[in-house]
Write an enzyme that holds these catalytic residues in place. Structure first.
Site, short mmCIF file in Angstrom:
data_model
loop_
_atom_site.label_atom_id
_atom_site.label_comp_id
_atom_site.label_asym_id
_atom_site.label_seq_id
_atom_site.Cartn_x
_atom_site.Cartn_y
_atom_site.Cartn_z
N ASP A 104 0.88 -1.17 0.00
CA ASP A 104 0.00 0.00 0.00
C ASP A 104 0.92 1.23 0.00
O ASP A 104 2.11 1.14 0.33
CB ASP A 104 -0.95 0.00 1.20
CG ASP A 104 -2.15 0.92 0.94
OD1 ASP A 104 -2.09 1.77 0.03
OD2 ASP A 104 -3.16 0.81 1.67
C1 BGC Z 1 -4.94 3.46 0.04
C2 BGC Z 1 -5.07 2.50 -1.12
C3 BGC Z 1 -4.90 3.26 -2.41
C4 BGC Z 1 -3.54 3.97 -2.41
C5 BGC Z 1 -3.27 4.77 -3.66
C6 BGC Z 1 -3.66 4.28 -0.04
O1 BGC Z 1 -3.66 5.28 0.94
O2 BGC Z 1 -4.99 2.73 1.25
O3 BGC Z 1 -6.29 1.84 -1.09
O4 BGC Z 1 -5.01 2.39 -3.50
O5 BGC Z 1 -3.51 4.86 -1.30
O6 BGC Z 1 -4.09 5.87 -3.72
#
Ligand code: BGC
Length: 710
Positions: free
Chosen positions: A239
């Site tokens: 993530d």
């Molecule tokens: C979120 C993800 C997301 C990623 C990119 C993160 O903060 O938890 O779900 O895909 O950011 O935006």
């Protein structure tokens, strides 16, 4: 610059490319460039790919800025996952995800970050709207349909957030702590189903720790379970910002760190040089990344998409998702001849999507006030104001400001206006629910209440008009203190950009609602099984309710709820008959075959409609303390005309009857008397047939108190 289609590359060819990269280049390749791209080395034959959020539409940022989360290209806003799960409709989810895949292709995007299949452990999770269910079977099946649809276009899915990421509080630091049974019965299976049935190109390692180790460094789950046990052969991505130790992540099986973290490339180089990280492991990570890049680029097509066409797909899926929760005296569908008053700011400014990284910019969002403007008997009053606005996740104020339902003060003048008009109306339809500021990525809710201004409007209007229908827009369960004062309730969740016309068509009967709740609505928050343990303490979140999550708890405890899991009404009636099963039991072992079940569903009412038939395996007698019933099959009928029938068939595998055993570290069968239950929801069983299972457990030596088993 448009993506270049790549030629097919064999694993051998990819390994050769990796063998020509320097150590520094390999370290560089295992983290992104900016927020959305992988690294490229054109001279060495390494192209790059582009990825973006998901899951409810394409959030492609025009330039590589993560600073303004809401600044992205025009794209179709699909119903949010909370809504699509309420459709229980594998086919329409497949179609919608395919439409999303085509938009991704048209915009040179090789991977969409979604779907999210985390379990809804508590109604408080700020990101519940982005997840499917409290049930791993439902989330796994619908997640697989989504991934298959998306990947049918050649675009890769990134299934998130792996795993036990069921709260936003302390999401970057907390450790989700649970025993093996809880992992294997509840928090892992949805991911397993998606991996086995849909082969996603990628999995996203979550921010949190599990049992003390960050998921990005958790070899047990990323390598031993995900790759070795389930056969995942794609790319694991962290993530965004979830990697704390680059060499540790590579070692554990997290191939790509997002977003860009090149300042720590040196850590990888140092770890390899000192022998702490095997270079062969780094090579494997590079191969996993490049296989993903080549595989998606190989399928790249220069396509054009018609966003109006995708809007219709979003609308069809949303129509299939709307859940009729209450319909006293058949107040719905509404007659077009009656004087209908629509109330609530949400009618004009619908809440059709969630806040945070899944936010989609669309220019096509509709609302019910516009959608009914040609209907002479329909009028509108605001009833309550918009109240405090959501603060974007990327604004530092987000982390220091807490907006609560009490911050939405009732506006006496707007209520008086609404009450006056309500006295003249035949029926009043009030749009209410949860504003974005009350549920968003990054923060959990403080309680299960709706804003004071929404509740006050419903209560005051219900005093002067007995024909009130409430249309809810929310991503998770809410308390309904006014439930006995209204005749109708539609749960529409967050319906995406086609909200206006789809809700109108359900209200006036052009569409018969066929959605079912993918989660339980408890009366009050305190009833929820995770209530005592949610949020955790000192970064430790104990999942002490174990496998008794959602309806597994309420049904086993025989505890009344506001609306049970799987609940939903229709404008017609369905009768279930002819339950057939092809075996009355089996002796459990790895090779045992399954059981085929069929049931006939007949529309005995006066309107065409679709029914969702749910199959639970019930436990009548078994030495193990376990939930009394678990969903193991479901099917949605086609549109059945009055009098028409359809026979639905379910294939149960021996795994469906198994339960995790911590001594054997395996799914095993427990001797006992089980039941195949055909149900309308987790509490209403229509037909049942017994199944006897003879399993290896409990072992004869186990001293339990059940005389019939020992
Ligand atoms: C979120 C993800 C997301 C990623 C990119 C993160 O903060 O938890 O779900 O895909 O950011 O935006």
């Amino acid at each position: 610059m448009a993506a270049k289609k790549a030629k097919h590359m064999t694993v051998k060819e990819i390994k050769e490319i990796v063998s020509r990269l320097t150590l520094q280049e390999k370290a560089y390749l295992t983290t992104g460039v900016g927020s959305w791209e992988t690294a490229e080395f054109p001279k060495k034959g390494v192209p790059k790919e582009w990825m973006c959020d998901g899951p409810h539409g394409l959030r492609k940022q025009a330039n590589d800025v993560h600073a303004d989360i809401n600044d992205s290209i025009d794209a179709v806003s699909l119903p949010a996952e909370c809504a699509i799960a309420a459709s229980w409709d594998r086919e329409l989810i497949y179609e919608a995800a395919k439409a999303l895949g085509k938009e991704a292709q048209a915009n040179d995007v090789q991977m969409v970050l979604g779907p999210g299949v985390n379990m809804k452990r508590s109604p408080l999770c700020g990101r519940n709207f982005e997840y499917m269910s409290e049930d791993p079977y439902l989330a796994g099946e619908l997640g697989a349909a989504y991934v298959n649809g998306l990947q049918s276009t050649g675009v890769s899915a990134c299934v998130k957030h792996f795993f036990a990421n069921s709260q936003e509080t302390d999401r970057f630091t907390s450790s989700s702590e649970m025993d093996e049974t809880t992992e294997r019965q509840i928090y892992l299976p949805a991911f397993e189903t998606v991996v086995r049935k849909a082969h996603p190109g990628s999995i996203m390692a979550a921010y949190n720790k599990v049992n003390g180790t960050y998921m990005t460094e958790n070899k047990k789950y990323l390598t031993d379970i995900l790759r070795k046990e389930w056969g995942f052969d794609g790319m694991v991505v962290s993530d965004w910002g979830a990697t704390h130790n680059r060499p540790g992540a590579i070692e554990a099986g997290c191939d790509l760190t997002m977003w860009q973290q090149h300042e720590t490339d040196k850590d990888i180089i140092k770890a390899v040089k000192s022998g702490k990280l095997a270079e062969s492991r780094l090579d494997e990570a590079c191969v996993n990344i490049l296989r993903h890049v080549f595989k998606t680029l190989e399928k790249h097509k220069d396509v054009k998409v018609d966003l109006a066409e995708n809007h219709e797909i979003a609308r069809k899926l949303f129509e299939s998702s709307i859940v009729l929760l209450k319909n006293d005296g058949n107040i719905l569908p509404l007659s077009k001849k009656k004087k209908v008053l629509i109330l609530g700011d949400f009618a004009k400014n619908p809440r059709y999507q969630g806040g945070g990284s899944s936010h989609v910019s669309t220019s096509r969002a509709t609302n019910v006030v516009d959608a009914t403007k040609d209907m002479p008997n329909v009028s509108y009053k605001q009833g309550y104001g918009p109240g405090p606005k959501a603060i974007a996740l990327t604004d530092p104020k987000f982390w220091t400001t807490r907006i609560t339902p009490s911050d939405y003060k009732p506006d006496k003048k707007l209520i008086a206006d609404a009450v006056k008009a309500a006295k003249q109306a035949d029926v009043v339809v009030i749009f209410a629910g949860l504003p974005e500021a009350l549920e968003s990525e990054g923060a959990d809710r403080v309680d299960m209440r709706m804003p004071d201004s929404h509740n006050a409007l419903i209560e005051e209007v219900a005093k002067v008009n007995k024909n009130v229908v409430v249309v809810l827009q929310n991503g998770a369960p809410v308390e309904m203190p006014w439930i006995d004062d209204v005749k109708g309730i539609l749960e529409t969740y967050l319906g995406g950009e086609a909200s206006g016309e789809a809700v109108r068509d359900v209200l006036f009967g052009d569409v018969n609602p066929s959605g079912r709740l993918p989660e339980t609505f408890p009366f009050i928050l305190e009833d929820n099984p995770s209530y005592l343990f949610y949020f955790g303490c000192d970064d430790v979140v104990k999942y002490s309710e174990g496998e008794f999550i959602g309806y597994r708890y309420y049904t086993t405890k025989m505890m009344p709820v506001l609306f049970p899991f799987g609940y939903g009404l229709s404008y017609t009636k369905f009768d279930y008959s002819d339950l057939q099963i092809n075996a009355k039991g089996f002796i459990g072992d790895e090779k045992t075959g399954g059981i085929t079940v069929s049931v006939k569903v007949t529309n005995t009412g006066k309107k065409a409609g679709r029914e969702v038939v749910q199959l639970y395996i019930g436990v009548n007698k078994c030495a193990l303390q376990r939930p009394i019933r678990e969903l193991k099959g479901f099917a949605k009928t086609k549109l059945l005309a009055p009098g028409e029938s359809e026979v639905l068939t379910f294939e149960l595998t021996s795994r469906d009857f198994a339960h995790w055993n911590e001594e054997a570290h395996a799914y095993v069968h427990y001797t006992g008397e089980y039941e195949i239950q055909i149900a309308r929801n987790a509490e209403e069983i229509e037909l049942a047939a017994p199944v006897d299972i003879e399993g290896a457990y409990p072992r004869k030596t186990v001293n339990n108190n059940n005389p019939e088993i020992n």
